[in-house]
Scaffold this motif. Structure first.
Motif, short mmCIF file in Angstrom:
data_model
loop_
_atom_site.label_atom_id
_atom_site.label_comp_id
_atom_site.label_asym_id
_atom_site.label_seq_id
_atom_site.Cartn_x
_atom_site.Cartn_y
_atom_site.Cartn_z
N ARG A 58 0.84 -1.21 0.00
CA ARG A 58 0.00 0.00 0.00
C ARG A 58 0.88 1.26 0.00
NH1 ARG A 58 -3.29 -2.36 -1.74
NH2 ARG A 58 -3.00 -0.63 -3.19
N LEU A 59 1.97 1.23 0.74
CA LEU A 59 2.89 2.37 0.76
C LEU A 59 3.43 2.63 -0.65
CD1 LEU A 59 4.80 4.39 2.33
CD2 LEU A 59 6.45 2.51 2.39
N LEU A 60 3.87 1.59 -1.32
CA LEU A 60 4.50 1.76 -2.64
C LEU A 60 3.49 2.07 -3.73
CD1 LEU A 60 7.04 -1.21 -2.43
CD2 LEU A 60 7.47 1.21 -1.96
N ILE A 61 2.31 1.47 -3.65
CA ILE A 61 1.30 1.68 -4.68
C ILE A 61 0.58 3.01 -4.48
CG2 ILE A 61 -0.87 0.81 -5.63
CD1 ILE A 61 0.16 -2.04 -4.98
N ASP A 62 0.19 3.31 -3.25
CA ASP A 62 -0.59 4.53 -2.99
C ASP A 62 0.28 5.78 -2.99
OD1 ASP A 62 -2.77 2.89 -2.78
OD2 ASP A 62 -2.91 2.98 -0.59
N ARG A 63 1.46 5.70 -2.37
CA ARG A 63 2.31 6.90 -2.28
C ARG A 63 3.37 6.94 -3.38
NH1 ARG A 63 4.34 8.85 3.41
NH2 ARG A 63 4.29 10.79 2.19
N GLY A 64 3.80 5.78 -3.86
CA GLY A 64 4.83 5.75 -4.90
C GLY A 64 4.28 5.55 -6.29
N PHE A 65 2.97 5.29 -6.40
CA PHE A 65 2.30 5.12 -7.70
C PHE A 65 2.95 4.01 -8.53
CE2 PHE A 65 1.93 9.52 -6.29
CZ PHE A 65 0.55 9.64 -6.19
N GLN A 66 3.45 2.99 -7.84
CA GLN A 66 4.06 1.87 -8.55
C GLN A 66 2.99 0.87 -8.94
OE1 GLN A 66 7.43 0.23 -6.39
NE2 GLN A 66 8.10 2.25 -5.72
N THR A 67 3.25 0.16 -10.03
CA THR A 67 2.35 -0.93 -10.40
C THR A 67 2.47 -2.03 -9.34
OG1 THR A 67 4.06 -2.04 -11.72
CG2 THR A 67 2.61 -0.46 -12.86
N GLU A 68 1.47 -2.88 -9.27
CA GLU A 68 1.50 -3.92 -8.24
C GLU A 68 2.71 -4.84 -8.43
OE1 GLU A 68 -1.32 -7.42 -6.28
OE2 GLU A 68 -2.10 -6.15 -7.87
N GLY A 69 3.03 -5.18 -9.69
CA GLY A 69 4.16 -6.05 -9.94
C GLY A 69 5.47 -5.45 -9.48
N ALA B 133 5.79 -3.13 -7.18
CA ALA B 133 5.74 -3.04 -5.72
C ALA B 133 6.05 -4.39 -5.07
CB ALA B 133 4.38 -2.52 -5.27
N VAL B 134 5.51 -5.46 -5.63
CA VAL B 134 5.79 -6.80 -5.10
C VAL B 134 7.29 -7.07 -5.17
CG1 VAL B 134 5.52 -9.27 -5.54
CG2 VAL B 134 3.52 -7.77 -5.57
N GLY B 135 7.91 -6.71 -6.30
CA GLY B 135 9.35 -6.92 -6.44
C GLY B 135 10.15 -6.13 -5.43
N LYS B 136 9.72 -4.89 -5.15
CA LYS B 136 10.45 -4.06 -4.20
C LYS B 136 10.31 -4.60 -2.77
CE LYS B 136 12.53 -1.21 -5.17
NZ LYS B 136 12.27 0.17 -5.51
N VAL B 137 9.13 -5.10 -2.42
CA VAL B 137 8.97 -5.70 -1.09
C VAL B 137 9.88 -6.91 -0.95
CG1 VAL B 137 7.34 -6.88 0.43
CG2 VAL B 137 6.62 -4.83 -0.81
N GLN B 138 9.95 -7.71 -2.02
CA GLN B 138 10.85 -8.86 -2.00
C GLN B 138 12.30 -8.40 -1.83
OE1 GLN B 138 8.78 -11.39 -1.39
NE2 GLN B 138 9.62 -12.70 -2.98
N ARG B 139 12.64 -7.32 -2.52
CA ARG B 139 14.01 -6.81 -2.45
C ARG B 139 14.34 -6.30 -1.06
NH1 ARG B 139 16.59 -2.17 -6.42
NH2 ARG B 139 18.59 -1.93 -5.33
N ALA B 140 13.37 -5.66 -0.39
CA ALA B 140 13.61 -5.17 0.97
C ALA B 140 13.93 -6.32 1.91
CB ALA B 140 12.39 -4.40 1.46
#
Length: 574
Positions: free
Chosen positions: A497-508, A510-517
């Protein structure tokens, strides 16, 4: 056997070649000579090719010996090098080296990759061989012969992996499983294309066949043995995160400082994105009313404009070619606007990222090695993995659309990573070249994104500006995500939600960035911290110099001291 390339590289500059500076330079060269002998993959990555035909001993016993040597080296440096007798430049080098040694000891004790991250062994299995064909200036037949011998060490690497790995986090084992499949494909087919040979008539055939057999057995081990016991926690926790971040950044900032500044900056960038999107609204949606000017309406405005602009994108087949086409335009702008002097000759090669390296980021820049500086630098771009469903591939291309691809190229290559690291390779200090600062490198790359548009790249194209801001807020949110995921119980859903709502990232994305974190604690904070340092330094110097300020000279001055911790920049760049 080739002569040791290390000996042909000039020592660090010193006012007195027989004095304390020379002692420090000699000590670091001796250290590298020993490290190259003990760690052939590291030697290759640095451009020393004397050990290209072998691989490291990664057993627990060998790694324990590494720790003991590091402890002894720290004691010896304190006893044998008198910091007060060093020039200021050499003092900085000694501080950098000492910090790196202390950080490696902390990692061995508190964050051991070899016990907790199966991906690390994959770097030795495939990356160390891939680099022989892509980043070495030796004749291809010599690289092929070295690769054939290095591949024979893969069974030993796998045996060390099985002995070392305990109970890693599940997410890391899952990534290792996917990458190992890519490594199998590499040795079954791709390597022969790199070597310019065919499987039936190559000295690589036998070693590759044996490697494939070993890697298939390892695949079974990863899936059937390691995955079921992958119960480790990827979260560092607040105390370990704070200490690791302090060591990773070496910027004089605490974890509390970083999260506080990142949260304030995210609010500012959101407001700027809305102002740009509002100007694009009438052209993007003619005749349609602008959403209400409240928090929800502002985010809806930005998202709608970005979604529409994202429809202009490349294809899996054309992504790398599109990046290549954009490079000349960017380089011409840099020359015309005197942003800085570009490297000549230009050794940046744009390639499609190999399958076994995908799944971590959309692109990377692998610079020419320190001791083989005439080798190519690789700007690798990753099309979406071939096993992704069509909808996820489409989302990837909407994220990395034609505007975003230009920002990505500015960041990774011109005048970002490639140019900066070419400048870094010119500095005579081996310490600054070998132990280079990721915060400096990432900070410079993020700084250049806004700077290029501020200087007129894109001729005021608001779509390009909106994507630059989107790319930048990603860097800011990286720091927030890094902190919250490791210091609190932030769930995957909250992170998305942080990445999609505030970062306007696509879900895919955002999922990759959460995995990277989960995979790379503290690295995600380097972008924001580094960019902030460069931005503030630029403002300070420009205010002091007024009308005498020359942007190109400033940039070259900022890059002239090597890729060192950003905390030294205010002192050195005047």
């Amino acid at each position: 056997m080739l002569p040791l390339l290390l000996l042909t590289v000039p020592l660090m500059p010193t006012a007195d070649p027989t004095g304390e500076d020379a002692k420090l330079a000699a000590a670091f060269q001796a250290y590298l000579t020993d490290e190259f002998h003990r760690h052939p993959a590291f030697a290759t990555s640095q451009g020393n090719h004397e050990y290209d035909d072998r691989l490291d001993d990664l057993s627990p016993r060998a790694r324990s010996e590494d720790v003991d040597r590091t402890k002894k080296l720290l004691t010896d440096l304190a006893a044998k090098i008198d910091a007060k007798k060093l020039t200021r430049s050499a003092q900085i080098d000694l501080e950098i080296w000492t910090h790196a040694l202390k950080y490696s000891l902390w990692q061995a004790e508190h964050d051991s990759r070899f016990a907790n991250d199966p991906r690390v062994f994959g770097e030795y299995v495939s990356d160390s061989v891939f680099s022989l064909f892509t980043q070495s200036t030796l004749p291809k037949e010599r690289n092929t012969a070295n690769a054939a011998k290095r591949i024979t060490y893969i069974p030993k690497v796998i045996a060390d992996a099985k002995e070392s790995l305990k109970a890693p986090p599940k997410v890391l084992t899952e990534i290792a499983i996917k990458r190992n499949l890519g490594a199998i494909a590499f040795y079954e087919k791709d390597i022969f294309g790199l070597a310019g040979t065919t499987p039936g008539a190559s000295e690589l055939t036998g070693p590759c066949k044996a490697a494939v057999t070993t890697l298939k057995e390892y695949q079974t081990f990863l899936e059937k043995d390691l995955l079921p016991r992958s119960s480790g926690d990827w979260r560092l926790g607040q105390d370990r995160f704070a200490k690791k971040l302090e060591l990773e950044l070496d910027a004089g900032l605490s974890a509390a400082d970083v999260i506080r500044e990142a949260e304030a900056e995210a609010d500012r960038v959101e407001r700027e994105m809305y102002n740009v999107a509002k100007q694009l609204w009438s052209k993007t949606f003619p005749g349609k009313a602008l959403p209400p000017d409240d928090a929800a309406g502002r985010r809806a405005t930005v998202k709608a404009v970005l979604d529409e602009l994202g429809k202009q994108h490349s294809t899996p087949e054309g992504l790398v070619d599109d990046a290549r086409k954009g490079v000349e335009k960017i380089k011409q702008f840099i020359r015309e606007k005197r942003i800085l002097t570009l490297p000549d000759p230009d050794r940046c090669k744009i390639i499609e990222m190999p399958e076994f390296q995908r799944g971590f980021s959309a692109a990377y820049l692998n610079p020419a090695p320190t001791f083989d500086p005439k080798a190519d630098s690789l700007y690798a771009i990753s099309p979406p993995p071939s096993d992704w469903p069509a909808a996820r591939q489409e989302a990837f291309f909407r994220e990395y659309n034609r505007s975003m691809l230009q920002i990505l190229t500015i960041h990774e290559a011109y005048p970002g990573h490639y140019v900066q690291l070419e400048y870094g390779n010119r500095h005579p200090s081996l310490i600054r070249k070998v132990l280079y600062s990721g915060v400096f490198a990432e900070g410079w790359a993020v700084y250049t994104e806004q700077m290029m548009l501020d200087q007129g790249y894109g001729d005021g194209d608001l779509a390009l500006r909106l994507h630059q801001l989107k790319f930048y807020i990603r860097a800011v949110l990286n720091a927030i995500l890094d902190h919250r995921m490791h210091c609190s119980n932030m769930t995957d859903e909250e992170a998305l939600r942080l990445l999609i709502d505030r970062g306007f990232q696509t879900e895919g994305e955002a999922v990759g960035k959460v995995q990277r974190a989960k995979q790379s604690s503290c690295q995600l904070s380097t972008y924001f911290v580094g960019r902030t340092a460069f931005y503030r330094l630029r403002q300070k110097v420009q205010r002091e110099q007024g009308d005498k300020f020359d942007l190109g000279k400033y940039h070259e001055a900022a890059l002239s001291h090597g890729t060192l911790p950003v905390k030294y920049l205010p002192e050195l760049v005047k």
